[in-house]
Design a protein around this motif. Structure first.
Motif, PDB file in Angstrom:
ATOM      1  N   ARG A 176      20.493 -27.698 -14.169  1.00 41.66           N
ATOM      2  CA  ARG A 176      19.476 -27.874 -13.123  1.00 41.66           C
ATOM      3  C   ARG A 176      18.763 -29.223 -13.290  1.00 41.66           C
ATOM      4  O   ARG A 176      18.497 -29.921 -12.306  1.00 41.66           O
ATOM      5  CB  ARG A 176      18.470 -26.719 -13.158  1.00 41.66           C
ATOM      6  N   GLN A 177      18.452 -29.556 -14.525  1.00 41.53           N
ATOM      7  CA  GLN A 177      17.820 -30.855 -14.773  1.00 41.53           C
ATOM      8  C   GLN A 177      18.746 -32.002 -14.354  1.00 41.53           C
ATOM      9  O   GLN A 177      18.300 -32.996 -13.760  1.00 41.53           O
ATOM     10  CB  GLN A 177      17.468 -30.990 -16.253  1.00 41.53           C
ATOM     11  N   LEU A 178      20.031 -31.860 -14.666  1.00 41.87           N
ATOM     12  CA  LEU A 178      20.981 -32.921 -14.338  1.00 41.87           C
ATOM     13  C   LEU A 178      21.154 -33.060 -12.827  1.00 41.87           C
ATOM     14  O   LEU A 178      21.242 -34.177 -12.298  1.00 41.87           O
ATOM     15  CB  LEU A 178      22.328 -32.639 -15.006  1.00 41.87           C
ATOM     16  N   LYS A 179      21.184 -31.937 -12.117  1.00 46.37           N
ATOM     17  CA  LYS A 179      21.294 -31.988 -10.656  1.00 46.37           C
ATOM     18  C   LYS A 179      20.055 -32.625 -10.042  1.00 46.37           C
ATOM     19  O   LYS A 179      20.142 -33.392  -9.075  1.00 46.37           O
ATOM     20  CB  LYS A 179      21.517 -30.583 -10.096  1.00 46.37           C
ATOM     21  N   THR A 180      18.896 -32.334 -10.612  1.00 45.98           N
ATOM     22  CA  THR A 180      17.660 -32.942 -10.130  1.00 45.98           C
ATOM     23  C   THR A 180      17.690 -34.453 -10.351  1.00 45.98           C
ATOM     24  O   THR A 180      17.310 -35.241  -9.475  1.00 45.98           O
ATOM     25  CB  THR A 180      16.444 -32.334 -10.848  1.00 45.98           C
ATOM     26  N   ALA A 228      12.897 -33.504  -4.479  1.00 39.26           N
ATOM     27  CA  ALA A 228      12.326 -32.155  -4.501  1.00 39.26           C
ATOM     28  C   ALA A 228      12.777 -31.350  -3.288  1.00 39.26           C
ATOM     29  O   ALA A 228      13.100 -30.157  -3.393  1.00 39.26           O
ATOM     30  CB  ALA A 228      10.800 -32.244  -4.559  1.00 39.26           C
ATOM     31  N   ASP A 229      12.820 -31.993  -2.108  1.00 37.20           N
ATOM     32  CA  ASP A 229      13.280 -31.305  -0.896  1.00 37.20           C
ATOM     33  C   ASP A 229      14.741 -30.899  -1.019  1.00 37.20           C
ATOM     34  O   ASP A 229      15.135 -29.819  -0.567  1.00 37.20           O
ATOM     35  CB  ASP A 229      13.110 -32.220   0.327  1.00 37.20           C
ATOM     36  N   ILE A 230      15.532 -31.760  -1.643  1.00 39.32           N
ATOM     37  CA  ILE A 230      16.967 -31.485  -1.751  1.00 39.32           C
ATOM     38  C   ILE A 230      17.238 -30.312  -2.693  1.00 39.32           C
ATOM     39  O   ILE A 230      18.072 -29.447  -2.395  1.00 39.32           O
ATOM     40  CB  ILE A 230      17.721 -32.748  -2.236  1.00 39.32           C
ATOM     41  N   VAL A 231      16.557 -30.288  -3.831  1.00 41.98           N
ATOM     42  CA  VAL A 231      16.851 -29.261  -4.842  1.00 41.98           C
ATOM     43  C   VAL A 231      15.966 -28.026  -4.691  1.00 41.98           C
ATOM     44  O   VAL A 231      16.101 -27.065  -5.451  1.00 41.98           O
ATOM     45  CB  VAL A 231      16.716 -29.832  -6.272  1.00 41.98           C
ATOM     46  N   GLY A 232      15.056 -28.034  -3.726  1.00 44.44           N
ATOM     47  CA  GLY A 232      14.218 -26.857  -3.475  1.00 44.44           C
ATOM     48  C   GLY A 232      13.118 -26.639  -4.490  1.00 44.44           C
ATOM     49  O   GLY A 232      12.797 -25.486  -4.816  1.00 44.44           O
ATOM     50  N   LEU A 233      12.528 -27.724  -5.005  1.00 44.37           N
ATOM     51  CA  LEU A 233      11.430 -27.637  -5.960  1.00 44.37           C
ATOM     52  C   LEU A 233      10.244 -28.436  -5.432  1.00 44.37           C
ATOM     53  O   LEU A 233      10.358 -29.191  -4.458  1.00 44.37           O
ATOM     54  CB  LEU A 233      11.854 -28.200  -7.319  1.00 44.37           C
ATOM     55  N   SER A 278       9.138 -33.632 -11.545  1.00 49.19           N
ATOM     56  CA  SER A 278       8.613 -34.506 -12.593  1.00 49.19           C
ATOM     57  C   SER A 278       8.670 -33.829 -13.956  1.00 49.19           C
ATOM     58  O   SER A 278       9.017 -34.460 -14.965  1.00 49.19           O
ATOM     59  CB  SER A 278       7.168 -34.888 -12.259  1.00 49.19           C
ATOM     60  N   GLN A 279       8.377 -32.534 -14.003  1.00 49.60           N
ATOM     61  CA  GLN A 279       8.426 -31.792 -15.270  1.00 49.60           C
ATOM     62  C   GLN A 279       9.847 -31.745 -15.818  1.00 49.60           C
ATOM     63  O   GLN A 279      10.061 -31.885 -17.033  1.00 49.60           O
ATOM     64  CB  GLN A 279       7.887 -30.372 -15.062  1.00 49.60           C
ATOM     65  N   GLN A 280      10.825 -31.546 -14.924  1.00 53.89           N
ATOM     66  CA  GLN A 280      12.220 -31.510 -15.379  1.00 53.89           C
ATOM     67  C   GLN A 280      12.632 -32.860 -15.968  1.00 53.89           C
ATOM     68  O   GLN A 280      13.317 -32.911 -16.995  1.00 53.89           O
ATOM     69  CB  GLN A 280      13.145 -31.145 -14.213  1.00 53.89           C
ATOM     70  N   VAL A 281      12.230 -33.935 -15.323  1.00 55.89           N
ATOM     71  CA  VAL A 281      12.583 -35.258 -15.821  1.00 55.89           C
ATOM     72  C   VAL A 281      11.919 -35.516 -17.171  1.00 55.89           C
ATOM     73  O   VAL A 281      12.556 -36.030 -18.106  1.00 55.89           O
ATOM     74  CB  VAL A 281      12.186 -36.354 -14.808  1.00 55.89           C
ATOM     75  N   HIS A 282      10.629 -35.153 -17.291  1.00 52.44           N
ATOM     76  CA  HIS A 282       9.931 -35.320 -18.575  1.00 52.44           C
ATOM     77  C   HIS A 282      10.632 -34.529 -19.677  1.00 52.44           C
ATOM     78  O   HIS A 282      10.801 -35.027 -20.807  1.00 52.44           O
ATOM     79  CB  HIS A 282       8.482 -34.870 -18.448  1.00 52.44           C
TER      80      HIS A 282
END
Length: 298
Positions: free
Chosen positions: A4-8, A22-27, A33-37
């Protein structure tokens, strides 16, 4: 690190901002930002430079993006294999800027029709770049002409062996190719590719002195110029596939007639070997009388 992090991450890279991703992945943008961090903390690298707006990807981040693409593609391939459906997933292809492009899009459409779960993706570049990208695993395979010095880890399989034609507009007369080359305005193919060198080498061997009126770096543009009556030239067979090309005079180029080969380069231990073999078969079929069967693996 999870997929999920990689797809984001790939969504951010493709769409430019955290908000659009965020619109694309539904978050929410905050969740993105939290996933990237979290990914940065785990890998101990800075993926995005947040001092600019929007955040700009760093050189280390580009390496992580390449890793993400590779991991997600391998996951997709594994899922397809476990389902018993090998002809699925994403097939990363490259092609040279040449008349090979007359064939590959048609082959990609046919592959998509035969195998609806397959998603071909095409990149067009120079042969040296494509060969390096195949060797590095950034591409599954690439369409390139016969080349000197393929790395030992790569395998090149021709699917087309086509003749070269001396072409002239109707009304320019002369049946003798040597007479045409010595007396008519000549449009030279000028490009840093093997085909241009092949043509120039044969012209030199024939001992002709051409009357150059233009130098052009694409075969398609040369055919157009000949069709409009600018002069004569030498082109490949697959470049003469349009109905209006039937009005162009063709004479064999070279003694004996010169041919050139185009093929697929892939890694010897290619993970998508079955799909690439199917693509080779489709391309050879599209080439008709000039198609070349794929040699058996040793």
């Amino acid at each position: 690190m999870d997929t999920r992090q990689l797809k984001t991450l790939l969504a951010i890279q493709s769409h430019g901002t955290f908000a659009q991703a965020a619109d694309i992945v539904g978050l929410t943008p905050s969740a993105v930002s939290q996933q990237v961090h979290a990914l940065e903390d785990e890998l101990r690298v800075t993926i995005f430079d947040r001092s600019s707006r929007p955040p700009r990807i760093t050189p280390e981040g580009l390496q992580v993006v390449e890793m993400a693409r590779d991991i997600l593609r391998r996951e997709e391939d594994t899922r397809a294999s476990l389902r018993g459906d090998q002809i699925a997933g994403t097939l990363m292809l490259g092609s040279v800027r040449s008349s090979a492009l007359n064939l590959l899009p048609r082959a990609m459409v046919e592959m998509r029709q035969r195998y609806p779960d397959l998603k071909p993706s095409l990149r067009v570049s120079l042969s040296t770049t494509l060969i390096a990208d195949v060797a590095a695993g950034r591409l599954d395979a690439a369409i390139v002409a016969e080349h000197v010095g393929f790395p030992s880890a790569l395998r090149w399989s021709p699917f087309l062996r086509e003749p070269l034609w001396l072409i002239a507009p109707k009304g320019m007369g002369a049946d003798d190719p040597i007479e045409l080359l010595n007396t008519r305005p000549y449009i030279r193919f000028r490009s840093a590719v093997p085909l241009a060198n092949l043509i120039d080498t044969e012209l030199s061997r024939l001992g002709v002195v051409t009357n150059d009126v233009a130098e052009i770096d694409t075969i398609g543009s040369i055919v157009t110029c000949v069709r409009q009556g600018l002069g004569i030239s030498v082109v490949t067979h697959v470049a003469l596939q349009e109905p209006e090309d039937l009005n162009i005079i063709r004479r064999p180029f070279g003694t004996p007639q010169v041919t050139r080969q185009i093929g697929i380069v892939e890694r010897i231990a290619a993970p998508r070997a079955e799909i690439i073999a199917r693509l080779h078969a489709v391309l050879a079929e599209l080439c008709g009388d000039y198609g070349v069967d794929r040699p058996a693996r040793s």
